[in-house]
Scaffold this motif. Structure first.
Motif, PDB file in Angstrom:
ATOM      1  N   MET A 177      74.949  47.474  42.796  1.00 15.64           N
ATOM      2  CA  MET A 177      73.501  47.534  42.731  1.00 15.64           C
ATOM      3  C   MET A 177      73.009  48.976  42.636  1.00 15.64           C
ATOM      4  SD  MET A 177      70.870  45.893  42.495  1.00 15.64           S
ATOM      5  CE  MET A 177      69.266  46.578  42.295  1.00 15.64           C
ATOM      6  N   GLY A 178      73.778  49.923  43.186  1.00 20.07           N
ATOM      7  CA  GLY A 178      73.384  51.317  43.087  1.00 20.07           C
ATOM      8  C   GLY A 178      73.302  51.783  41.655  1.00 20.07           C
ATOM      9  N   VAL A 179      74.273  51.341  40.829  1.00 19.91           N
ATOM     10  CA  VAL A 179      74.255  51.699  39.415  1.00 19.91           C
ATOM     11  C   VAL A 179      73.031  51.115  38.737  1.00 19.91           C
ATOM     12  CG1 VAL A 179      75.493  51.505  37.244  1.00 19.91           C
ATOM     13  CG2 VAL A 179      76.747  51.913  39.368  1.00 19.91           C
ATOM     14  N   ALA A 232      73.693  40.283  34.359  1.00 21.24           N
ATOM     15  CA  ALA A 232      75.113  40.323  34.709  1.00 21.24           C
ATOM     16  C   ALA A 232      75.317  40.346  36.216  1.00 21.24           C
ATOM     17  CB  ALA A 232      75.755  41.559  34.069  1.00 21.24           C
ATOM     18  N   SER A 233      74.467  41.063  36.928  1.00 23.26           N
ATOM     19  CA  SER A 233      74.586  41.099  38.388  1.00 23.26           C
ATOM     20  C   SER A 233      74.252  39.751  39.003  1.00 23.26           C
ATOM     21  CB  SER A 233      73.664  42.179  38.946  1.00 23.26           C
ATOM     22  OG  SER A 233      73.708  42.195  40.358  1.00 23.26           O
ATOM     23  N   ALA A 244      65.305  40.216  48.398  1.00 24.36           N
ATOM     24  CA  ALA A 244      64.614  40.002  47.127  1.00 24.36           C
ATOM     25  C   ALA A 244      65.630  39.512  46.111  1.00 24.36           C
ATOM     26  CB  ALA A 244      63.954  41.284  46.639  1.00 24.36           C
ATOM     27  N   GLY A 245      65.136  38.743  45.131  1.00 25.98           N
ATOM     28  CA  GLY A 245      66.009  38.189  44.117  1.00 25.98           C
ATOM     29  C   GLY A 245      65.881  38.906  42.783  1.00 25.98           C
ATOM     30  N   PRO A 246      66.565  38.399  41.765  1.00 25.99           N
ATOM     31  CA  PRO A 246      66.471  39.018  40.433  1.00 25.99           C
ATOM     32  C   PRO A 246      65.057  39.030  39.877  1.00 25.99           C
ATOM     33  CG  PRO A 246      68.337  37.532  40.564  1.00 25.99           C
ATOM     34  CD  PRO A 246      67.557  37.317  41.814  1.00 25.99           C
TER      35      PRO A 246
END
Length: 400
Positions: free
Chosen positions: A1-3, A153-154, A355-357
């Protein structure tokens, strides 16, 4: 998630090797082949009129032969022959007035060519800005779609994803791809338009530098060097010279002739001089004078109207530039920091599973709206600056 968060915070930049800048675009537009050839043709026509005005009238040679009747009382010869050379004279200052009018017409034509080149440069500058904006919007749509693909993708790595989230992501991908297609079409149209104006054969290779408003200096208030106003003054001067030429043409036409006559059987010879003068009984050329006076009055009114329009355009564009500059500064001061905070909080919430996408998508769309709004503000400011430079006749200064 950092990326993912780093990608969301990354600025949208459009760079390219050998990108076309505004100064180069102005030069190419000014020297566009077809338009430059048209300007040269119009100037050549006026210069040809100047050569015609400076030429002296050609002499006229005539020959005649007479045979006497059966009861001749004119001469004893069997026939008489005459040769005469007649030279029209330009009196009353006609030639000088013609040459002066032609010279003033050449000066006015050259000024019109300069105005035409400046107008082409201004049109190319506005088309250049449109391409810059289209290029920035296409880059923003591309970067946004790439970031959305990272979010998809995540989210696909989460087996417990809700069906709504999956449909929302699918919808966002389709919608963003449609926006990218529209941006691609806008970019292609902007490239074609500018390439046509600059005589660039392959419009697909046309890439311009990113949007960047100009750093304008305050105007000095002097408009004597304004190209359009200078051209209007020369047009007025040329019209006045044409009026003087029309008055000079009212002088009656005068011709001087040399005559030689001789007879045969018996032979005899005689020389003589003739003068012919036009009698202005029916046509005093008042119509030509009235027409020249009307054209001179029109040129004078056109110059006065242009002076008023130049002042009005300069003031109006100056106000617009100031307001658009304030709007861009306010956007950077108010929206920029809040946008960064929004993206940071959205990333933190997603990383903490609070939180979600969909929340990331909302943050991404907020960034996209802000990016497009800033492109719109920069485009509007740069367009207003170019119009201001045109109104102040300072656009050619960018070529120096």
């Amino acid at each position: 998630m950092g990326v993912l968060l780093l990608l969301a915070l990354a600025p949208i930049v459009c760079t390219a090797d050998s990108a076309l800048d505004l100064r180069t675009a102005l030069r190419l537009a000014r020297d566009a082949e077809l338009q430059s050839a048209l300007d040269a043709a119009s100037l050549a026509a006026v210069e040809a009129d100047r050569r015609s005005a400076s030429a002296h009238p050609n002499p006229v040679i005539s020959y005649g032969r007479l045979r006497p009747g059966r009861a001749s009382t004119m001469f004893d010869g069997s026939r008489q022959q005459d040769v005469a050379i007649e030279q029209p004279l330009l009196l009353g200052g006609q030639r000088r007035a013609r040459m002066d009018a032609a010279e003033r017409a050449v000066d006015a034509a050259r000024a019109r060519v300069a105005v035409s080149r400046m107008t082409r440069a201004a049109d190319a500058a506005l088309a250049f800005v449109s391409l810059q904006a289209a290029q920035s919007r296409q880059a923003a749509a591309t970067v946004g779609l790439n970031r959305l693909e990272d979010i998809v993708a995540s989210a696909s790595m989460n087996p417990a994803a809700h069906p709504y989230a999956e449909q929302r992501l699918a919808f966002e991908r389709a919608d963003w791809r449609a926006a990218l297609s529209a941006a691609d079409a806008e970019l292609a149209a902007a490239r074609q338009r500018l390439a046509d104006m600059l005589d660039i054969a392959d419009w697909r290779t046309l890439v311009v530098v990113p949007l960047n408003p100009l750093d304008l200096v305050a105007a000095n208030g002097e408009r004597s060097g304004h190209l359009a106003l200078h051209a209007a003054r020369l047009e007025e001067t040329a019209a006045e010279a044409a009026g003087r030429a029309a008055r000079a043409e009212r002088f009656p036409q005068v011709s001087l002739g040399l005559i030689r006559s001789w007879t045969s059987e018996p032979y005899g010879i005689a020389d003589g001089v003739s003068v012919s003068v036009e009698l202005p009984l029916f046509d005093r050329r008042d119509g030509a004078v009235d027409r020249a006076d009307a054209l001179a009055a029109g040129a004078r009114l056109q110059r006065q109207l242009l002076e008023a329009e130049i002042d009005l355009d300069a003031r109006r564009n100056q106000i617009e530039v100031a307001m658009r500059s304030d709007a861009l500064a306010a956007f950077d001061a108010e929206v920029g920091p809040r946008l960064q905070a929004l993206l940071r909080l959205a990333g933190d919430a997603y990383r903490n599973d609070s939180a979600g996408p969909a929340d990331l998508i909302d943050a991404l769309r907020a960034q996209q709206r802000a990016t497009l709004r800033r492109i719109e503000l920069e485009e509007g400011l740069l367009r207003a600056q170019i119009r201001l430079l045109l109104a102040r006749s300072e656009l050619p200064g960018l070529l120096d």
